[in-house]
Design a protein around this motif. Sequence first.
Motif, mmCIF file in Angstrom:
data_model
loop_
_atom_site.group_PDB
_atom_site.id
_atom_site.type_symbol
_atom_site.label_atom_id
_atom_site.label_comp_id
_atom_site.label_asym_id
_atom_site.label_seq_id
_atom_site.Cartn_x
_atom_site.Cartn_y
_atom_site.Cartn_z
ATOM 1 N N LEU A 1 3.887 15.948 1.863
ATOM 2 C CA LEU A 1 4.290 14.735 2.588
ATOM 3 C C LEU A 1 5.450 15.019 3.540
ATOM 4 C CD1 LEU A 1 3.926 12.021 -0.190
ATOM 5 C CD2 LEU A 1 2.701 12.126 1.979
ATOM 6 N N ARG A 2 6.301 15.946 3.169
ATOM 7 C CA ARG A 2 7.348 16.346 4.101
ATOM 8 C C ARG A 2 6.734 17.152 5.258
ATOM 9 N NH1 ARG A 2 11.380 21.269 2.939
ATOM 10 N NH2 ARG A 2 9.324 22.248 3.015
ATOM 11 N N ALA B 1 -5.371 5.447 3.086
ATOM 12 C CA ALA B 1 -6.342 5.566 1.980
ATOM 13 C C ALA B 1 -6.100 6.841 1.190
ATOM 14 C CB ALA B 1 -7.763 5.554 2.534
ATOM 15 N N ASN B 2 -5.777 7.939 1.914
ATOM 16 C CA ASN B 2 -5.456 9.211 1.220
ATOM 17 C C ASN B 2 -4.275 9.000 0.265
ATOM 18 O OD1 ASN B 2 -6.102 11.266 4.180
ATOM 19 N ND2 ASN B 2 -7.447 10.760 2.447
ATOM 20 N N LEU B 3 -3.243 8.331 0.784
ATOM 21 C CA LEU B 3 -2.038 8.152 -0.026
ATOM 22 C C LEU B 3 -2.317 7.276 -1.242
ATOM 23 C CD1 LEU B 3 0.720 7.779 2.724
ATOM 24 C CD2 LEU B 3 0.186 9.783 1.351
ATOM 25 N N ARG B 4 -3.091 6.215 -1.057
ATOM 26 C CA ARG B 4 -3.421 5.353 -2.198
ATOM 27 C C ARG B 4 -4.231 6.139 -3.228
ATOM 28 N NH1 ARG B 4 -4.023 1.344 1.794
ATOM 29 N NH2 ARG B 4 -6.254 1.725 1.956
ATOM 30 N N GLU B 5 -5.133 6.974 -2.741
ATOM 31 C CA GLU B 5 -5.930 7.788 -3.678
ATOM 32 C C GLU B 5 -5.028 8.753 -4.455
ATOM 33 O OE1 GLU B 5 -9.183 9.921 -1.900
ATOM 34 O OE2 GLU B 5 -9.860 10.697 -3.848
ATOM 35 N N LEU B 6 -4.080 9.321 -3.726
ATOM 36 C CA LEU B 6 -3.143 10.243 -4.399
ATOM 37 C C LEU B 6 -2.331 9.515 -5.459
ATOM 38 C CD1 LEU B 6 -1.514 12.667 -1.779
ATOM 39 C CD2 LEU B 6 -2.916 13.227 -3.766
ATOM 40 N N LEU C 1 5.144 9.816 -7.178
ATOM 41 C CA LEU C 1 4.581 8.484 -6.960
ATOM 42 C C LEU C 1 5.514 7.626 -6.096
ATOM 43 C CD1 LEU C 1 3.142 7.749 -10.516
ATOM 44 C CD2 LEU C 1 1.837 7.928 -8.382
ATOM 45 N N VAL C 2 6.825 7.746 -6.329
ATOM 46 C CA VAL C 2 7.791 6.990 -5.526
ATOM 47 C C VAL C 2 7.743 7.454 -4.069
ATOM 48 C CG1 VAL C 2 10.229 6.451 -5.170
ATOM 49 C CG2 VAL C 2 9.290 6.519 -7.487
ATOM 50 N N VAL C 3 7.681 8.766 -3.857
ATOM 51 C CA VAL C 3 7.662 9.307 -2.493
ATOM 52 C C VAL C 3 6.426 8.799 -1.733
ATOM 53 C CG1 VAL C 3 7.452 11.423 -1.117
ATOM 54 C CG2 VAL C 3 9.049 11.334 -3.049
ATOM 55 N N ILE C 4 5.293 8.781 -2.438
ATOM 56 C CA ILE C 4 4.075 8.251 -1.798
ATOM 57 C C ILE C 4 4.277 6.772 -1.450
ATOM 58 C CG2 ILE C 4 1.637 7.682 -2.177
ATOM 59 C CD1 ILE C 4 1.541 10.188 -4.032
ATOM 60 N N ALA C 5 4.844 5.999 -2.376
ATOM 61 C CA ALA C 5 5.074 4.566 -2.146
ATOM 62 C C ALA C 5 6.055 4.366 -0.986
ATOM 63 C CB ALA C 5 5.603 3.922 -3.426
ATOM 64 N N LEU C 6 7.064 5.203 -0.900
ATOM 65 C CA LEU C 6 8.040 5.098 0.198
ATOM 66 C C LEU C 6 7.357 5.310 1.553
ATOM 67 C CD1 LEU C 6 11.070 7.084 -1.322
ATOM 68 C CD2 LEU C 6 11.005 4.625 -0.795
ATOM 69 N N GLU C 7 6.456 6.287 1.613
ATOM 70 C CA GLU C 7 5.762 6.572 2.858
ATOM 71 C C GLU C 7 4.850 5.395 3.248
ATOM 72 O OE1 GLU C 7 6.056 8.619 5.167
ATOM 73 O OE2 GLU C 7 4.175 8.386 6.300
ATOM 74 N N LEU C 8 4.180 4.834 2.246
ATOM 75 C CA LEU C 8 3.324 3.673 2.527
ATOM 76 C C LEU C 8 4.166 2.488 2.996
ATOM 77 C CD1 LEU C 8 0.787 3.921 -0.440
ATOM 78 C CD2 LEU C 8 0.225 4.068 2.003
ATOM 79 N N HIS C 9 5.326 2.301 2.373
ATOM 80 C CA HIS C 9 6.237 1.225 2.763
ATOM 81 C C HIS C 9 6.694 1.409 4.205
ATOM 82 C CE1 HIS C 9 9.969 -1.141 3.042
ATOM 83 N NE2 HIS C 9 9.453 -1.906 2.082
ATOM 84 N N ARG C 10 7.044 2.648 4.555
ATOM 85 C CA ARG C 10 7.504 2.936 5.923
ATOM 86 C C ARG C 10 6.414 2.583 6.932
ATOM 87 N NH1 ARG C 10 7.021 6.510 9.782
ATOM 88 N NH2 ARG C 10 5.449 7.690 8.635
#
Lengths: 609, 117
Positions: free
Chosen positions: A327-328, A337-342, A499-508
């Motif tokens: 993600l970095r 969709a990729n991020l939600r799947e992850l 999981l938090v990092v993925i959620a942060l990216e989706l939030h952004r």
Amino acid sequence: MRRDHESPRATAVSVPAAPRREEDAAASFGLPGPISDLINRTVRSTRLWRSERAEVARELGSHFAEGLAAGRSERDLIESFGDAGAAARLIRRAVKRRRPLVWRAAAKTAKGAGFATLGLVVLFVVLAVRFSMGTPTVSRNVTAELNARHAHVPMSERAWPVYIRAVPAFTRESDVFRSEWPGVRPGDDAWGATVAWLRDNAGALEIIRDAASRPTLGVDIGNTYDPDYAAAKAEAMGEAFGPLEPSANPMLLEVLLPQLGEFRAFAVALMQDAYVAVHEGDGDRAVANLVAISGLASHSQQQPFLISALVGIAITAMQSEHVVRLLRERPGAFSDANLRELAHLLGSPRTDDAMRIDFAAERAYFEDFVQRVYTDDGRGGGRLTPEGFRLLRALDSLSMDAVGTHRMTDSIVGPLAAIVVGNRREITSMHTRLMSEAQAIAAQPLWRLDTSRFDAIVDGITATPILTARYLPVVAIVPVVPRSYASAETVRCRRDAALVVIALELHRRRHGDYPASLDELVPVLLPSLPIDRFDGNPLRYALRDGRPLLYSIGVDGLDDGGVPPKQGPNGAGQWRSPAELAASLATPIGRDRHRGDWVFWPVMEPREE
Amino acid sequence: MRLERELMRGAGPVAVLRLLSVRSMYGYELVDALARRTEGVLAMGQSTLYPLLYNLEAKGLIQGEWREGEAARPRKYYSLTGSGKRRLESDSKQWAALAQAMTALGVIGPEAEGVGA
């Protein structure tokens, strides 16, 4: 007669020299043959030293000469002498008391040592006979039990036969890449060769993804390699691979688990391929690889051995760490969709299951070992057997090759080992006690994890070499269990951070910026606030210059405001018992490694000292 | 009358020590003196006397010395040592006490007449 009885002081004229042999001593008195014979026979029977015999013979000769001179008959004197044998015994006993003190002490010591040695020899023979008669009763076939769990799954649905098809590609592959994978990026020296290898072996990776998607691994374990696996290895290596004699009931200690090594290699290759995929903008392939990695971790866990669990945990740890790095690296390569799947993948029961420590399997492992080492009296007791001794020796040297050798040594050392090594009841009791402690440890959250009782028991049974030998069956199998649990917990913490990092990216992506608090992510992007496993509070989060900072307070239990240890963040995520931590923090190297926070975001690289 | 072995074992050494307290004596002389002076009660053969002498010598109560006298035969004379004298003194007291006790019990002395009859 009367004159002979006068005081010797008035008549003594000289001190005659004593003859050196008893025959000469008796003969010097000119005694009749029968009397000389009696004296010589008696004196010989004493078995005294030569000088002592000569002295006794001389005195007896003098006595008989006096009797004859006093007018007594030869026959009368012989009759009054008594039994020659009895006289010899009494004389011997009395004369020996006159010997030097040092000699008598030495003789008594030698006699005592002789009796002691004889006693020990008799004891050893009794022990040796008892030891040699002991045979273990192997009533349980744990390997068959484990294989029966997937016997109902057809071969066509199992993952293992599919994985085998990918094995040749990895057998031929050079270790050059593996030492740097995963994480080779554009610009690195190995990038070009890495991309080429992954492209050339895309088929093998597809096979792995297919296999990893299947629910059941379905590998039949034993003390030999699966024939198809051995054939695949032999084909790739161009030489025979591991033909071994199969056993109908192999002990778990000698069971081969070749899939674990293959799985690690597969997981590393898939993760490296995910790096290539994100740089090619192929988020779907990267996610597919990460899904397959979860499958590999789950499949590792399907054989309930501690080593299998540790491999599953290690694969999951790598997955969680590199999801964040990907993600970095190229966040834009992943669609929403990729991020939600992850996120669903990392939070799935399958990933949770991949971090499980199975104590029941450890018990089965121990019970299988005990049934092969001891006799069974049917009431929980039993003694060490010759076969069990060879197994213990092999376990101690960590080499199964040692089994069946050194038979001469075994026959001598084995009966003695049967005294030293704890009996079946004692060993089983200690194992139950330790496993009970381990179970209690696994019921604690990591931040309250206290292994001191478990460690005290282990320290107690390894305090001396004799104690270590006494509890060898337990010592060799159990002690790593609690630390494995701690390791699994820290991997859960890393997974939660991913999981938090993925959620942060989706939030952004949805809001154009990062949240001020993790609470804003719940419940839409996170089911709940993830717990910092080092204190039970939520993971720490802050915005610094508009950029997120996510960390755990780490093993030292102190919030350093997101400042990692000098050597990099990972040392702060290594669990240590309170005593170990105190000892580590007392040294500069330990402080550089453990003093600071375990920072997940932004990604920080480890630094050397 | 000959003594029982156990009694002889206790009485023999003190009897020999007593004889040697008067003067040095050789083996045959001791056998002769014991038989004559005790009217055969403490008579002992060579197989008993010489082990007894060697035991006393091992304990340092007597010492032997070979001498050649007028008999032109070498003889081993035994004499009492200082320890032997002290032991004889101690043993004599014990025997006296024992005799007194036995007399008091009527085992020996005038009252003993008829015992066992």
